[in-house]
Design a protein around this motif. Sequence first.
Motif, PDB file in Angstrom:
ATOM      1  N   GLN A 107       7.661   9.792  10.239  1.00 10.14           N
ATOM      2  CA  GLN A 107       6.618   8.778  10.094  1.00 10.14           C
ATOM      3  C   GLN A 107       5.564   8.853  11.187  1.00 10.14           C
ATOM      4  N   ALA A 108       5.904   9.281  12.383  1.00  8.20           N
ATOM      5  CA  ALA A 108       4.932   9.368  13.481  1.00  8.20           C
ATOM      6  C   ALA A 108       3.897  10.467  13.253  1.00  8.20           C
ATOM      7  N   HIS A 109       4.125  11.350  12.269  1.00 12.89           N
ATOM      8  CA  HIS A 109       3.211  12.458  12.000  1.00 12.89           C
ATOM      9  C   HIS A 109       2.064  12.077  11.070  1.00 12.89           C
ATOM     10  N   LEU A 110       2.117  10.903  10.435  1.00 15.03           N
ATOM     11  CA  LEU A 110       1.082  10.489   9.483  1.00 15.03           C
ATOM     12  C   LEU A 110       0.441   9.172   9.890  1.00 15.03           C
ATOM     13  N   SER A 125      -8.045   6.768   3.890  1.00 18.77           N
ATOM     14  CA  SER A 125      -7.639   8.168   4.071  1.00 18.77           C
ATOM     15  C   SER A 125      -6.309   8.219   4.796  1.00 18.77           C
ATOM     16  N   ILE A 126      -5.678   9.378   4.714  1.00 15.11           N
ATOM     17  CA  ILE A 126      -4.423   9.627   5.416  1.00 15.11           C
ATOM     18  C   ILE A 126      -4.585  10.934   6.179  1.00 15.11           C
ATOM     19  N   SER A 127      -4.192  10.922   7.433  1.00 18.38           N
ATOM     20  CA  SER A 127      -4.303  12.127   8.245  1.00 18.38           C
ATOM     21  C   SER A 127      -2.960  12.438   8.877  1.00 18.38           C
ATOM     22  N   SER A 128      -2.791  13.703   9.250  1.00 17.57           N
ATOM     23  CA  SER A 128      -1.559  14.117   9.927  1.00 17.57           C
ATOM     24  C   SER A 128      -1.892  14.376  11.382  1.00 17.57           C
ATOM     25  N   LYS A 129      -0.884  14.204  12.226  1.00 18.38           N
ATOM     26  CA  LYS A 129      -1.056  14.480  13.651  1.00 18.38           C
ATOM     27  C   LYS A 129       0.180  15.201  14.155  1.00 18.38           C
ATOM     28  N   PHE A 174      -7.197   2.211   7.135  1.00 13.44           N
ATOM     29  CA  PHE A 174      -7.472   1.128   6.208  1.00 13.44           C
ATOM     30  C   PHE A 174      -8.947   0.728   6.277  1.00 13.44           C
ATOM     31  N   ALA A 175      -9.423   0.035   5.259  1.00 14.89           N
ATOM     32  CA  ALA A 175     -10.832  -0.330   5.152  1.00 14.89           C
ATOM     33  C   ALA A 175     -11.303  -1.260   6.271  1.00 14.89           C
ATOM     34  N   ASN A 176     -10.386  -1.915   6.972  1.00 17.14           N
ATOM     35  CA  ASN A 176     -10.777  -2.778   8.094  1.00 17.14           C
ATOM     36  C   ASN A 176     -10.788  -2.021   9.422  1.00 17.14           C
ATOM     37  N   GLY A 177     -10.555  -0.694   9.380  1.00 13.56           N
ATOM     38  CA  GLY A 177     -10.588   0.128  10.585  1.00 13.56           C
ATOM     39  C   GLY A 177      -9.254   0.307  11.274  1.00 13.56           C
ATOM     40  N   LYS A 178      -8.244  -0.407  10.837  1.00 12.87           N
ATOM     41  CA  LYS A 178      -6.927  -0.269  11.457  1.00 12.87           C
ATOM     42  C   LYS A 178      -6.224   0.972  10.930  1.00 12.87           C
ATOM     43  N   ARG A 179      -5.316   1.499  11.755  1.00 14.87           N
ATOM     44  CA  ARG A 179      -4.504   2.658  11.381  1.00 14.87           C
ATOM     45  C   ARG A 179      -3.034   2.264  11.434  1.00 14.87           C
ATOM     46  N   LYS A 180      -2.270   2.825  10.524  1.00 11.86           N
ATOM     47  CA  LYS A 180      -0.851   2.465  10.448  1.00 11.86           C
ATOM     48  C   LYS A 180      -0.041   3.670   9.989  1.00 11.86           C
ATOM     49  N   SER A 181       1.129   3.860  10.597  1.00 12.35           N
ATOM     50  CA  SER A 181       2.072   4.887  10.161  1.00 12.35           C
ATOM     51  C   SER A 181       2.893   4.353   8.993  1.00 12.35           C
ATOM     52  N   PRO A 182       3.481   5.240   8.199  1.00 13.73           N
ATOM     53  CA  PRO A 182       4.309   4.771   7.084  1.00 13.73           C
ATOM     54  C   PRO A 182       5.536   4.009   7.572  1.00 13.73           C
ATOM     55  N   LYS A 183       6.102   3.213   6.689  1.00 18.71           N
ATOM     56  CA  LYS A 183       7.280   2.414   7.026  1.00 18.71           C
ATOM     57  C   LYS A 183       8.466   3.290   7.399  1.00 18.71           C
ATOM     58  N   ARG A 217       0.840  -1.199   0.000  1.00 20.19           N
ATOM     59  CA  ARG A 217       0.000   0.000   0.000  1.00 20.19           C
ATOM     60  C   ARG A 217       0.872   1.245   0.000  1.00 20.19           C
ATOM     61  N   TRP A 218       0.661   2.111  -0.984  1.00 14.26           N
ATOM     62  CA  TRP A 218       1.440   3.326  -1.177  1.00 14.26           C
ATOM     63  C   TRP A 218       0.486   4.505  -1.310  1.00 14.26           C
ATOM     64  N   ALA A 219       0.977   5.692  -1.001  1.00 14.03           N
ATOM     65  CA  ALA A 219       0.195   6.909  -1.195  1.00 14.03           C
ATOM     66  C   ALA A 219       1.116   8.043  -1.626  1.00 14.03           C
ATOM     67  N   VAL A 220       0.607   8.908  -2.485  1.00 13.12           N
ATOM     68  CA  VAL A 220       1.301  10.138  -2.847  1.00 13.12           C
ATOM     69  C   VAL A 220       0.730  11.226  -1.951  1.00 13.12           C
ATOM     70  N   ILE A 221       1.616  11.901  -1.219  1.00 12.07           N
ATOM     71  CA  ILE A 221       1.203  12.904  -0.242  1.00 12.07           C
ATOM     72  C   ILE A 221       1.858  14.229  -0.601  1.00 12.07           C
ATOM     73  N   THR A 222       1.064  15.287  -0.592  1.00 13.83           N
ATOM     74  CA  THR A 222       1.577  16.639  -0.796  1.00 13.83           C
ATOM     75  C   THR A 222       1.408  17.400   0.508  1.00 13.83           C
TER      76      THR A 222
END
Length: 75
Positions: free
Chosen positions: A26-29, A69-73, A33-42, A8-13
């Motif tokens: 990586q901790a900022h994003l 979706s992708i969110s920032s924190k 996922f469609a199963n409800g889980k959330r994951k930070s980038p590798k 799974r990849w995403a282009v982020i601006t």
Amino acid sequence: MSKESGERWAVITMTNSSSGNRVLQQAHLLALFANGKRKSPKHLKLNFEPNETQSITVSFGQSKFPILSISSKAE
């Protein structure tokens, strides 16, 4: 973006709207996922100059579910 193997990849601006330098790590994003889980980038570490915009391709590892979706924190 995804592959049949489950990658799974995403282009982020992102834009640094601050007047100072910033580092995106990586901790900022989080990807939702469609199963409800959330994951930070590798791996992710990106330096930003003041008012700079960058687009990057980021890996969120393997999943049989798509990214919704992708969110920032802030830390």
